[in-house]
Design an enzyme around this catalytic site. Structure first.
Site: not given
Ligand SMILES: C[S@@+](CC[C@H](N)C(=O)[O-])C[C@H]1O[C@@H](n2cnc3c(N)ncnc32)[C@H](O)[C@@H]1O
Length: 456
Positions: A270, A272-274, A276, A291, A317, A333, A386
């Site tokens: 998870c 995006a936007p990256g 971490k 992601d 996923d 995350d 968060c």
């Molecule tokens: C809280 S944001 C992540 C922020 C990111 N880690 C950062 O530090 O910039 C959650 C992310 O989870 C992704 N997401 C949601 N469900 C998901 C899944 N089942 N599998 C993979 N990614 C998922 C979303 O597209 C979103 O980009």
């Protein structure tokens, strides 16, 4: 105040085939755009950023000054929504008619300026009347707009003095949850922190002191650089050279909890936007960023390319993804209600519902189980959200420890800059009221939760 669905104020949507609209008087376009975006949030339940960034949306044609004004109005209209509702309600005997188009948003946009911004009252009122006039449903209510807003200007000081700003601006269900989870005093501190404009926090590749000096900021005990005033972010020194990236100081902590990652195979689930991902790559890890959203993953690639950091990316996923190897360390995350980010995204308080938290908590439990299955035995897993909701933090840990081959590795204050207050019961738990500073604009953190596990 309920909003009826439908109308967009005339002249706000750029239709490329339509004859060019006459040039609007100064300031009108910004209020029209703010009104349309507020409708998108309150009626269509769209996130504010998507309403503002839509390429066919009302912000598209604004010049930078108008854009800044519209954003400032929207920030206040959402951050202070409870107070604005309360103030307007004092002059409205009954609910606004359903077929009144953007009338409620027009009133909110004007009230935000009258109550909280340094804008001449007559400009706020007359532009609101003009905005109503431009809409075929709202125009029947321009007399009401004029009367209500004039009374608001007359009684502003008395109204503001009578309001409990800390309580009014939090939806009841969230306030009650926080009182249950944190107690009344901490809840008040959280709600008070939500009223302040947050600072701009940067994660730097190296030399935080040097960058703080160049950019006119301070270095936080956790290592982030914090700025108050800034122009466009991409015009700041060091942006084009890829020396730093924007990341809330609390959001910068979970990746650090993986410890020394140099040379390790790390999955950033998870991603995006990256933010971490960048930290892990800058620390020398071989990162696979995963992601579900290809569009958002493209942003990870662009961000990391600006930062000149190498990573692998996979659009997948996490619930079903089957990697062909195990990872030495994993950062999860997880998607969450994001109630820890209300300072930066006041629309979250408007958009989220209790049912969302329940559904997200189920998803988080499932993602934690999947992440565990991708980890080598003895490997480290950091789970974070968060969110201020314990259902998405502490409760997930209890569930994971009861059902997965994991043990908890408590987090120590010295791992997070020695800030004892944010290390609670071996977890990272930051609150918007943490890290106070005599200068309020340098205070606060996003609300984050993180726990660290080792796979048995
Ligand atoms: C809280 S944001 C992540 C922020 C990111 N880690 C950062 O530090 O910039 C959650 C992310 O989870 C992704 N997401 C949601 N469900 C998901 C899944 N089942 N599998 C993979 N990614 C998922 C979303 O597209 C979103 O980009």
């Amino acid at each position: 105040m309920g909003l009826s669905k439908k109308t967009t104020p005339a002249g706000t949507r750029p239709n490329r085939n339509a004859p060019r609209a006459p040039r609007l008087a100064p300031g009108v376009a910004a209020r029209l755009a703010a009104t349309t975006a507020l409708m998108a949030v309150l009626v269509d339940h769209r996130p504010l950023d998507s309403a503002v960034d839509a390429t066919d949306g009302p912000f598209e044609t604004l010049d930078p000054r108008e854009r800044g004004l519209a954003r400032a109005i929207l920030g206040i209209a959402l951050r202070r929504r409870g107070q604005i509702d309360d103030a307007l309600g004092r002059f409205l005997d009954k609910a606004l008619p359903r077929k009144s188009g953007p009338l409620p948003a027009i009133l909110h946009v004007a009230a935000a300026q009258i109550l909280f911004m340094d804008v001449p009252d007559h400009a706020a009122v007359s532009i609101a009347v003009e905005t109503a006039e431009a809409d075929r449903d709202a125009r029947h209510f321009k007399g009401l707009v004029n009367a209500v807003l004039r009374r608001l200007t007359e009684q502003r000081d008395a109204i503001l003095a009578s309001q409990d700003e800390v309580r009014l601006n939090v939806p009841d269900w969230l306030y009650e949850r926080w009182v249950k989870d944190y107690g009344a005093e901490t809840t008040q501190a959280i709600a008070a922190a939500h009223l302040l404009e947050p600072s701009l926090d940067l994660s730097v590749k190296s030399d935080p002191e040097g960058w703080a000096e160049k950019l006119g900021g301070i270095v936080l005990p956790t290592g982030s650089v914090r700025l108050i005033a800034h122009g466009p972010i991409d015009a700041l020194p060091g942006f084009a050279e890829g020396q730093w990236w924007v990341q809330d100081a609390a959001a910068a902590l979970p990746a650090k909890l993986l410890g020394k990652v140099e040379g390790l195979d790390v999955a950033d689930l998870c991603a995006a936007p990256g933010g971490k991902t960048a930290q892990l790559a800058a620390a020398g890890a071989k990162v696979m960023a995963v992601d579900i959203n290809e569009g958002r993953l493209q942003r990870v690639r662009e961000n990391l390319s600006r930062l000149k950091l190498q990573i692998g990316t996979i659009a997948a996923d996490v619930e079903t993804w089957q990697p062909n190897r195990l990872f030495d360390a994993i950062l999860l995350d997880a998607p969450c209600s994001a109630t820890g980010t209300i300072r930066r995204h006041p629309d979250v308080a408007v958009l989220k519902r209790p049912a969302d938290i329940k559904a997200l908590a189920n998803l988080q439990a499932s993602l934690l189980a999947r992440a565990t299955s991708m980890l080598v035995s003895g490997g480290t897993l950091v789970y974070c959200t968060c969110s201020l909701e314990k259902a998405e933090g502490e409760d997930q840990v209890a569930l994971a420890l009861a059902s997965l081959p994991l043990v908890l590795e408590p987090i120590r204050p010295e791992e997070v800059g020695g800030v004892e207050a944010i290390c609670r019961d071996g977890f990272l738990r930051t609150l918007p009221s943490d890290l106070p500073n005599a200068e309020p604009r340098l205070s606060g953190l996003d609300g984050f939760f993180a726990a660290r596990f080792r796979r048995l």
